[in-house]
Design a protein around this motif. Structure first.
Motif, PDB file in Angstrom:
ATOM      1  N   ALA A  42       0.863  -1.205   0.001  1.00  0.00           N
ATOM      2  CA  ALA A  42      -0.060   0.126   0.051  1.00  0.00           C
ATOM      3  C   ALA A  42       0.757   1.198  -0.038  1.00  0.00           C
ATOM      4  N   THR A  43       0.895   2.030  -1.171  1.00  0.00           N
ATOM      5  CA  THR A  43       1.709   3.291  -1.278  1.00  0.00           C
ATOM      6  C   THR A  43       0.637   4.321  -1.649  1.00  0.00           C
ATOM      7  N   SER A  44       0.837   5.547  -0.929  1.00  0.00           N
ATOM      8  CA  SER A  44       0.189   6.682  -1.325  1.00  0.00           C
ATOM      9  C   SER A  44       1.369   7.744  -1.864  1.00  0.00           C
ATOM     10  N   ILE A  45       0.823   8.591  -3.044  1.00  0.00           N
ATOM     11  CA  ILE A  45       1.594   9.389  -3.483  1.00  0.00           C
ATOM     12  C   ILE A  45       0.813  10.729  -3.505  1.00  0.00           C
ATOM     13  N   SER A  46       1.548  11.830  -3.830  1.00  0.00           N
ATOM     14  CA  SER A  46       0.960  12.919  -3.969  1.00  0.00           C
ATOM     15  C   SER A  46       1.218  13.538  -5.571  1.00  0.00           C
ATOM     16  N   PHE A  47       0.230  14.180  -6.092  1.00  0.00           N
ATOM     17  CA  PHE A  47       0.372  14.525  -7.511  1.00  0.00           C
ATOM     18  C   PHE A  47      -0.246  15.921  -7.804  1.00  0.00           C
ATOM     19  N   TRP A  48       0.776  16.968  -7.712  1.00  0.00           N
ATOM     20  CA  TRP A  48       0.409  18.317  -7.941  1.00  0.00           C
ATOM     21  C   TRP A  48       0.395  18.870  -9.308  1.00  0.00           C
ATOM     22  N   THR A  49      -0.562  19.620  -9.630  1.00  0.00           N
ATOM     23  CA  THR A  49      -0.566  20.115 -10.846  1.00  0.00           C
ATOM     24  C   THR A  49      -0.847  21.479 -11.346  1.00  0.00           C
ATOM     25  N   THR A  50      -0.703  22.361 -12.157  1.00  0.00           N
ATOM     26  CA  THR A  50      -1.095  23.756 -12.305  1.00  0.00           C
ATOM     27  C   THR A  50      -2.568  23.930 -13.015  1.00  0.00           C
ATOM     28  N   GLU A  51      -3.108  22.682 -13.158  1.00  0.00           N
ATOM     29  CA  GLU A  51      -4.430  22.955 -13.708  1.00  0.00           C
ATOM     30  C   GLU A  51      -5.447  22.713 -12.423  1.00  0.00           C
ATOM     31  N   VAL A  52      -6.165  23.983 -12.321  1.00  0.00           N
ATOM     32  CA  VAL A  52      -6.957  24.472 -11.077  1.00  0.00           C
ATOM     33  C   VAL A  52      -8.155  24.348 -11.267  1.00  0.00           C
ATOM     34  N   ALA A  53      -8.737  24.536 -12.433  1.00  0.00           N
ATOM     35  CA  ALA A  53     -10.141  24.680 -12.802  1.00  0.00           C
ATOM     36  C   ALA A  53     -10.789  23.214 -12.455  1.00  0.00           C
TER      37      ALA A  53
END
Length: 451
Positions: free
Chosen positions: A24-35
């Protein structure tokens, strides 16, 4: 989920190869798509990914591009940074300079996809002096000159693909007494003006910095570009003008305009075009009905020749950050590879048809690519789309010199040095050579800015 997305989810479910079983692995994804509508698509893709990767959990966070660097810096200091990000290519380069990017993980993804499957120039934006890559081109837009090819044909004019042809056409069509203008360029202090100037400057062989970071902006090539820009401003609708001036083109009052591929949906879809067909933005315009022949009568050149051929655009990239956690790294790599899988990749691009164009060469030949929900690409032939995206192969940038990254160029853009120079010349009547010199002096100070 709309029917098309539901069908695509099934297609992804069938086509995805089975993954290795991770703990079980959790990762975080950040994006400049904010709409919210774009984040909904991203969440959908995450769910599709998790069908075959049930032991990987992905949280997504949208961060405004202007706030991205500062927000990430805070998170890194607190040990709460993301595992994978999508943002502008310049930000990826800046983050790599700070030592945050996992170049080893990027190499693994590149090896999986194949370097030759990417457009070369966008990929080279991330190639470091040691041959390593700090990011992957994900999507982008190309700038070009969109022009009335029916008008050009009537006058027997060649396409506006060179300085000579651009100026000749601008003069020929400029007739303000009858409400017609030759060309749209940026004539106020903003990013649109910088983008137009940069495209022309690159075609003249101008540079901001040398490979070793020395300022090279104060040159005959730059002065010639600013002089040419000043001349073109004479044939632009009354200003100060910015991207909103596309209204003149959409209402049949403009022969040419510098614009990105974000204009593709406006040209193709009447309800979207409505935004530019009203009388509210310019006193010179009374408003017009949608011209159903405008798309057919519009041509586009993405590469312009001055002393050399150059295209210009903006690349958004994917990057993986160092976390020191092998399981997280493997999970992030797995997700990145999924995002480049054809159906998933095209679903992402369809968030903004035209504004998000592919970095993979094969995509413009895929029938699925032409089935966006709005029907934008169905209005364009494959030949036209390939001609537009071919600009990525000639794309140049002040931030790349002979394949090497110049971080100072991003700082010069952040400080708005070029738009200020243009404003000085057009509004304050500063001679081009003097305005260029002043801009170069400002760039000199960048080298002494503390990190």
């Amino acid at each position: 989920m709309p029917n098309k997305l539901g069908t695509l989810l099934l297609a992804i479910y069938i086509c995805l190869p089975c993954s290795k079983v991770y703990a079980a692995t959790s990762i975080s994804f950040w994006t400049t798509e904010v709409a919210q509508d774009r984040l909904a698509v991203i969440q959908y893709l995450i769910r599709a990914f998790q069908v075959h990767n049930p032991n990987i959990r992905i949280s997504v966070r949208g961060v405004e591009e202007n706030d991205f660097a500062a927000t990430l810096a805070t998170a890194q200091r607190e040990g709460k940074g993301p595992d994978i990000i999508t943002c502008s290519s310049d930000l990826i380069v800046a983050f790599n300079k700070k030592g945050w990017i996992n170049c080893y993980a990027v190499k693994q993804i590149l090896d999986h996809i194949g370097r030759d499957n990417f457009f070369t120039a966008p990929l080279n934006k991330f190639r470091m002096p040691d041959g390593k890559y700090c990011g992957l081109p994900f999507n982008g837009w190309v700038q070009g000159i969109w022009y009335r090819k029916d008008w050009f044909a009537e006058k027997g004019l060649a396409p506006p693909n060179s300085w000579e042809n651009i100026l000749k056409a601008a003069r020929k069509f400029h007739d303000p007494q009858n409400g017609r203008y030759g060309i749209l360029i940026g004539t106020r202090n903003d990013s649109y003006a910088e983008q137009v100037f940069t495209h022309l400057a690159l075609s003249a062989g101008a540079k901001e910095f040398t490979r070793n970071g020395k300022v090279a902006f104060d040159s005959p090539e730059t002065v010639a570009t600013l002089e040419f820009y000043k001349e073109l401003a004479r044939y632009t609708p009354p200003g100060p003008q910015w991207w909103r001036g596309r209204d003149f083109y959409m209402q049949g009052r403009l022969a040419m305009m510098f614009y990105s591929t974000f204009i593709m949906d406006d040209l193709a879809i009447p309800p979207i075009a409505e935004n530019s067909l009203g009388p509210d933005n310019f006193k010179e315009l009374k408003g017009e009905k949608y011209d159903h022949m405008l798309l057919k009568n519009t041509g586009m050149v993405s590469s312009i020749k001055g002393s050399r051929k150059a295209a210009f655009g903006v690349i958004h990239a994917l990057g993986l950050l160092k976390t020191g956690n092998v399981k997280k790294q493997k999970a992030a790599i797995r997700f990145a590879e999924f995002l480049y899988q054809e159906d998933a990749y095209i679903t992402w691009l369809h968030m903004v048809p035209g504004g998000m164009l592919p970095m993979l060469k094969k995509i413009p030949s895929s029938p699925v690519f032409y089935r966006d929900a709005q029907g934008v690409f169905q209005k364009y032939s494959r030949k036209r789309v390939r001609e537009i995206v071919s600009g990525f192969e000639n794309i140049k940038s002040f931030s790349i010199i002979d394949g090497e990254l110049i971080p100072q160029a991003a700082q010069a853009s952040e400080q708005g040095i070029i738009p200020e120079m243009i404003e000085e010349t057009l509004r304050l009547k500063t001679p081009p050579a003097e305005a260029v010199h002043k801009a170069a002096v400002k760039m000199e100070k960048i080298n002494f800015r503390p990190e």
